[in-house]
Design a protein around this motif. Structure first.
Motif, PDB file in Angstrom:
ATOM      1  N   ASN A 233      -8.723   4.885  -1.002  1.00 25.44           N
ATOM      2  CA  ASN A 233      -7.430   5.852  -0.711  1.00 25.44           C
ATOM      3  C   ASN A 233      -7.381   6.953  -1.577  1.00 25.44           C
ATOM      4  O   ASN A 233      -7.051   7.906  -1.274  1.00 25.44           O
ATOM      5  CB  ASN A 233      -6.204   4.765  -0.569  1.00 25.44           C
ATOM      6  CG  ASN A 233      -6.152   3.915   0.310  1.00 25.44           C
ATOM      7  OD1 ASN A 233      -6.678   4.216   1.519  1.00 25.44           O
ATOM      8  ND2 ASN A 233      -5.824   2.529   0.190  1.00 25.44           N
TER       9      ASN A 233
ATOM     10  N   THR B  77       0.122   3.379  -2.576  1.00 29.96           N
ATOM     11  CA  THR B  77      -0.668   2.753  -1.502  1.00 29.96           C
ATOM     12  C   THR B  77      -0.432   1.141  -1.757  1.00 29.96           C
ATOM     13  O   THR B  77      -0.776   0.798  -2.762  1.00 29.96           O
ATOM     14  CB  THR B  77      -2.128   3.036  -1.611  1.00 29.96           C
ATOM     15  OG1 THR B  77      -2.796   2.783  -2.616  1.00 29.96           O
ATOM     16  CG2 THR B  77      -2.350   4.569  -1.208  1.00 29.96           C
TER      17      THR B  77
ATOM     18  N   PRO C  70      -7.128   1.148   4.439  1.00 26.71           N
ATOM     19  CA  PRO C  70      -7.175   2.616   4.610  1.00 26.71           C
ATOM     20  C   PRO C  70      -7.022   3.290   5.941  1.00 26.71           C
ATOM     21  O   PRO C  70      -6.637   4.513   5.689  1.00 26.71           O
ATOM     22  CB  PRO C  70      -8.750   2.732   4.386  1.00 26.71           C
ATOM     23  CG  PRO C  70      -8.966   1.340   3.497  1.00 26.71           C
ATOM     24  CD  PRO C  70      -8.138   0.452   4.136  1.00 26.71           C
TER      25      PRO C  70
ATOM     26  N   MET D 134      -3.267   3.943   5.972  1.00 23.96           N
ATOM     27  CA  MET D 134      -2.775   5.100   4.901  1.00 23.96           C
ATOM     28  C   MET D 134      -3.075   6.359   5.398  1.00 23.96           C
ATOM     29  O   MET D 134      -2.421   7.320   5.404  1.00 23.96           O
ATOM     30  CB  MET D 134      -3.632   4.681   3.624  1.00 23.96           C
ATOM     31  CG  MET D 134      -3.024   5.329   2.484  1.00 23.96           C
ATOM     32  SD  MET D 134      -3.206   7.087   1.996  1.00 23.96           S
ATOM     33  CE  MET D 134      -4.840   6.986   2.197  1.00 23.96           C
TER      34      MET D 134
END
Lengths: 251, 251
Positions: free
Chosen positions: A26, A71, A151, A154
């Motif tokens: 990320n 995150t 991921p 995100m």
């Protein structure tokens, strides 16, 4: 780097990264996203699922940068404590957000339970960040953007975040690839180039160390002025040629 | 996690990580290395090639943990400033280290120049870390281990670092793979398990979100007591079965 460019920090939350179970990607995704918007990513921190650590890191970062991106830790399970930590860092309550609740009820229907309902809790004053993958939203509060750790989710959330950010002049780069020569052989040339153009940044990245493959160095010039960048890269090529060293401008 | 386990932090140094040019893998390598030694990695920070930032991060981390591992910034070029930052953080000089000088002279012979000679500068009191890939050493000073940024070199340096570390009881894990069920459906079960065994840590990691592939959740139990771990994993399996949910202990 001009003074006018916004700055940012990233806070990665999750025991799984620090235990080595998960290779974080990320940070790299956010770094590329911010670079494309001309926002300077200044630092990143990775912390575990520990309340005090998350709050301390968040407060340190949000005071020092225009934007903070977090995150991880916004799912339905007991170890998902990011929302409550953000609320505490901002000194606000953590009520259920009506829109988030509606989104989750629609998503889960009969399977909507107490655990999933936790994901509707958004710090007071927070604005939702859309999640087109699994619906459960992230949120923005002040200059902090709270996103999922998965991921794919995100990355999708960044789409909704982008229009909320003030962009800066994009930093461009030129890469001069020098094959067959280690960075120590061209360090003086690079130092002189960096001293001559302090508005640009010059980096040196060796490749192929100790393997049977090709060994060499990538020289990367970065800056916001394309013309200056091109000139610096061309000068580097000329300087290398004068030393009898072959190099290629890779763009 | 027992009180006796050493703790550690990682400091990743390099503009190339924050610009998005490079996907860092060193943190994951170090995390796995430390996990295998029973050392608890508590946090990581990533900073650019900026003097004040490196020094501040290093001082924050080395005061808070038993060990700090840095990667990046120890090469021959102008942007390699880690050694001088470490010297400043410790308040010591940065003389040429005779052994490092000898190693580099041997390595480069005729091609040994001023830039490469920079790599012989080691903060006073520092002990070399061997680099079997390209010879240029890293170093240890106090509880700080300064290593290269190139993953292959960094990984090799860990071999020389390992015997200098106090190891702890290794944290083991069991993974219960739950196919076809999102983490929200089993969150209550997991919360109850976590509350029953506070000496263990329980994590929940969804997989397959939004893709056409299999969707599900990995439940990961971690702890230093193998018997307790096995019991907790077995209990999780039984609890899932009672809910009519299929799961597999992946070990």
């Amino acid at each position: 780097m001009t003074d006018a460019s916004p700055t940012a920090a990233v806070l990665i939350i999750g025991d799984e990264v620090l235990s080595g179970r998960t290779q974080d990607t990320n940070l790299n995704t956010i770094a590329r996203f911010l670079a494309a918007m001309g926002i300077d990513l200044m630092e990143a921190r990775t912390v575990g699922d520990r309340r005090e650590q998350i709050i301390a890191a968040l407060n340190a970062l949000r005071g020092g940068h225009d934007y903070v991106f977090t995150t991880g830790g916004i799912g339905p399970t007991h170890d998902d404590i990011t929302a409550e930590c953000v609320a505490e860092a901002f000194g606000v309550a953590l009520p259920e957000h009506p829109e988030a609740l509606a989104i989750l009820e629609r998503r889960y229907g009969e399977a909507f339970n107490a655990a999933r309902r936790r994901m509707a809790r958004i710090p007071e004053g927070g604005v939702l960040i859309a999640n087109p993958v699994t619906d459960a939203p992230g949120f923005q509060i002040g200059n902090v953007f709270v996103m999922a750790g998965v991921p794919k989710i995100m990355t999708a959330m960044l789409e909704d975040v982008a229009p909320r950010l003030r962009s800066g002049a994009v930093v461009h780069s030129r890469t001069v690839r020098v094959a067959g020569v280690g960075e120590g052989a061209i360090a003086d040339l690079l130092t002189a180039a960096a001293q001559a153009r302090r508005d640009l940044s010059f980096g040196s990245y060796p490749f192929g160390h100790g393997s049977v493959g090709e060994v060499g160095t990538n020289l990367v010039v970065r800056g916001r002025d394309e013309a200056a960048l091109q000139e610096a890269a061309t000068n580097l090529l000329a300087g290398l040629k004068a030393l009898g060293i072959e190099a290629v401008l890779e763009g």
